[in-house]
Design a protein around this motif. Structure first.
Motif, PDB file in Angstrom:
ATOM      1  N   ALA A 109      44.875  53.492  70.984  1.00 22.65           N
ATOM      2  CA  ALA A 109      44.574  54.662  70.160  1.00 22.65           C
ATOM      3  C   ALA A 109      43.586  54.347  69.044  1.00 22.65           C
ATOM      4  O   ALA A 109      43.405  55.150  68.129  1.00 22.65           O
ATOM      5  CB  ALA A 109      45.871  55.219  69.556  1.00 22.65           C
ATOM      6  N   GLY A 110      42.924  53.193  69.131  1.00 23.34           N
ATOM      7  CA  GLY A 110      42.021  52.792  68.057  1.00 23.34           C
ATOM      8  C   GLY A 110      40.841  53.717  67.875  1.00 23.34           C
ATOM      9  O   GLY A 110      40.254  53.766  66.784  1.00 23.34           O
ATOM     10  N   GLY A 111      40.449  54.457  68.935  1.00 28.08           N
ATOM     11  CA  GLY A 111      39.314  55.359  68.818  1.00 28.08           C
ATOM     12  C   GLY A 111      39.689  56.773  68.407  1.00 28.08           C
ATOM     13  O   GLY A 111      38.801  57.630  68.243  1.00 28.08           O
ATOM     14  N   ASP A 112      40.979  57.074  68.237  1.00 30.10           N
ATOM     15  CA  ASP A 112      41.422  58.424  67.874  1.00 30.10           C
ATOM     16  C   ASP A 112      41.211  58.669  66.378  1.00 30.10           C
ATOM     17  O   ASP A 112      41.318  57.757  65.556  1.00 30.10           O
ATOM     18  CB  ASP A 112      42.899  58.612  68.217  1.00 30.10           C
ATOM     19  N   ARG A 113      40.968  59.922  66.032  1.00 23.38           N
ATOM     20  CA  ARG A 113      40.716  60.288  64.644  1.00 23.38           C
ATOM     21  C   ARG A 113      41.372  61.629  64.313  1.00 23.38           C
ATOM     22  O   ARG A 113      41.669  62.422  65.201  1.00 23.38           O
ATOM     23  CB  ARG A 113      39.204  60.412  64.383  1.00 23.38           C
ATOM     24  N   TYR A 114      41.569  61.865  63.025  1.00 29.79           N
ATOM     25  CA  TYR A 114      42.028  63.184  62.577  1.00 29.79           C
ATOM     26  C   TYR A 114      41.378  63.488  61.244  1.00 29.79           C
ATOM     27  O   TYR A 114      40.909  62.589  60.526  1.00 29.79           O
ATOM     28  CB  TYR A 114      43.551  63.238  62.453  1.00 29.79           C
ATOM     29  N   SER A 115      41.360  64.773  60.899  1.00 29.09           N
ATOM     30  CA  SER A 115      40.850  65.205  59.599  1.00 29.09           C
ATOM     31  C   SER A 115      41.549  66.498  59.217  1.00 29.09           C
ATOM     32  O   SER A 115      42.061  67.229  60.069  1.00 29.09           O
ATOM     33  CB  SER A 115      39.325  65.412  59.639  1.00 29.09           C
ATOM     34  N   ALA A 116      41.561  66.787  57.921  1.00 31.85           N
ATOM     35  CA  ALA A 116      42.149  68.026  57.417  1.00 31.85           C
ATOM     36  C   ALA A 116      41.337  68.490  56.224  1.00 31.85           C
ATOM     37  O   ALA A 116      41.017  67.709  55.322  1.00 31.85           O
ATOM     38  CB  ALA A 116      43.603  67.822  57.026  1.00 31.85           C
ATOM     39  N   ALA A 117      40.992  69.779  56.233  1.00 32.64           N
ATOM     40  CA  ALA A 117      40.274  70.385  55.109  1.00 32.64           C
ATOM     41  C   ALA A 117      41.116  71.549  54.600  1.00 32.64           C
ATOM     42  O   ALA A 117      41.598  72.376  55.382  1.00 32.64           O
ATOM     43  CB  ALA A 117      38.897  70.885  55.557  1.00 32.64           C
ATOM     44  N   ALA A 118      41.316  71.603  53.293  1.00 31.96           N
ATOM     45  CA  ALA A 118      42.212  72.605  52.716  1.00 31.96           C
ATOM     46  C   ALA A 118      41.621  73.173  51.444  1.00 31.96           C
ATOM     47  O   ALA A 118      40.673  72.628  50.852  1.00 31.96           O
ATOM     48  CB  ALA A 118      43.575  71.980  52.430  1.00 31.96           C
ATOM     49  N   LEU A 168      43.612  76.009  55.448  1.00 31.84           N
ATOM     50  CA  LEU A 168      43.851  74.689  56.019  1.00 31.84           C
ATOM     51  C   LEU A 168      43.350  74.646  57.457  1.00 31.84           C
ATOM     52  O   LEU A 168      43.635  75.552  58.251  1.00 31.84           O
ATOM     53  CB  LEU A 168      45.350  74.354  55.991  1.00 31.84           C
ATOM     54  N   THR A 169      42.603  73.604  57.781  1.00 34.63           N
ATOM     55  CA  THR A 169      42.201  73.324  59.161  1.00 34.63           C
ATOM     56  C   THR A 169      42.503  71.864  59.450  1.00 34.63           C
ATOM     57  O   THR A 169      42.059  70.970  58.710  1.00 34.63           O
ATOM     58  CB  THR A 169      40.705  73.589  59.376  1.00 34.63           C
ATOM     59  N   VAL A 170      43.300  71.626  60.482  1.00 37.81           N
ATOM     60  CA  VAL A 170      43.668  70.263  60.884  1.00 37.81           C
ATOM     61  C   VAL A 170      43.077  70.013  62.264  1.00 37.81           C
ATOM     62  O   VAL A 170      43.253  70.825  63.177  1.00 37.81           O
ATOM     63  CB  VAL A 170      45.202  70.088  60.915  1.00 37.81           C
ATOM     64  N   GLU A 171      42.401  68.876  62.412  1.00 38.36           N
ATOM     65  CA  GLU A 171      41.761  68.549  63.692  1.00 38.36           C
ATOM     66  C   GLU A 171      42.193  67.162  64.148  1.00 38.36           C
ATOM     67  O   GLU A 171      42.136  66.192  63.386  1.00 38.36           O
ATOM     68  CB  GLU A 171      40.246  68.605  63.570  1.00 38.36           C
ATOM     69  N   LEU A 172      42.639  67.084  65.394  1.00 37.31           N
ATOM     70  CA  LEU A 172      43.029  65.828  66.030  1.00 37.31           C
ATOM     71  C   LEU A 172      42.047  65.553  67.163  1.00 37.31           C
ATOM     72  O   LEU A 172      41.837  66.390  68.033  1.00 37.31           O
ATOM     73  CB  LEU A 172      44.458  65.936  66.586  1.00 37.31           C
TER      74      LEU A 172
END
Length: 230
Positions: A204-213, A135-139
């Motif tokens: 916070a409209g330009g903030d993003r996150y993703s997760a790969a597992a 798992l990798t989580v990116e904010l």
């Protein structure tokens, strides 16, 4: 010289025997009492006495009725006071953004409601119905002005992850990577990044996150954004 000693107990017994000898019982009065007693028993027989178990059952039913009536109010109070299932919520009046797939992994992003005009926290809620072996989580927090990190945390054990913080391409980048040999059990988990920002409400409209597992079924991925104006 002294006279003969008196025997009080003997005198009492003699008087009792004398009284018993002259006593004649009133047979008429005794018979009348017996008749009255029998009449009372006959009246009681006309109205049979309920068995003990019937009286106990009645009392139990009455108590149960009171408990049921009171239980409705108690259940209502407990239900209203119960904590929310999810530990993270978006600010009042805003909507959450995220990703829900047909597979075992889903996510949600929200600006923490405890954020203020100088400081904020972005929450990523990650849900999985199966164990994850990678798992990798990116904010990614957009640099909207004076954005500086004040920390990060996750609800899973800290020793299970490697954490890095970078600033690139106009974003503050928080990254959590599961260490080799560790697993993420099925459940709901939170990853949060904290930061200061310029005074006033931050968009916070330009903030993003993703997760790969990775799970037993294969690779999984989710991504999303955050509620603006948090």
């Amino acid at each position: 010289m002294t006279g003969p000693r008196r025997d009080p107990d003997g005198e009492l017994r003699a008087r009792l025997r004398e009284a018993a000898g002259v006593h004649r019982p009133d047979r008429a009065r005794i018979l009348a009492r017996v008749k009255r007693g029998r009449a009372a028993e006959d009246q009681g027989a006309a109205r049979p006495r309920l068995p003990d178990w019937v009286r106990v059952a009645g009392a139990t039913a009455a108590v149960a009725g009171v408990l049921v009536a009171g239980g409705c109010a108690v259940a209502s109070v407990v239900r209203d006071d119960a904590p929310a299932r999810h530990p993270v919520a978006a600010p009042p009046g805003s909507r959450e953004t995220g990703s829900r797939e047909a597979g075992p992994l889903w996510s949600r992003g929200a600006v923490d409601p405890h954020s203020n005009e100088f400081w904020a926290q972005s929450n990523i809620t990650l849900g999985t119905s199966t164990a994850l072996t990678a798992l990798t989580v990116e904010l990614r927090v957009a640099q909207t002005g004076s954005v500086t990190s004040t920390g990060a945390w996750r609800s899973l054990p800290a020793d299970d992850f490697t954490f890095t913080l970078d600033e690139r391409d106009g974003f503050l980048v928080y990254r959590w990577t599961l260490k080799e040999g560790r697993t993420v059990p099925a459940g709901e988990w939170v990853f949060a990044g904290q930061y200061n920002h310029g005074r006033g409400g931050r968009d916070a409209g330009g903030d993003r996150y993703s997760a790969a597992a990775t799970a037993a079924s294969g690779p999984l991925a989710v991504r999303g954004g955050f509620t603006p104006g948090g």
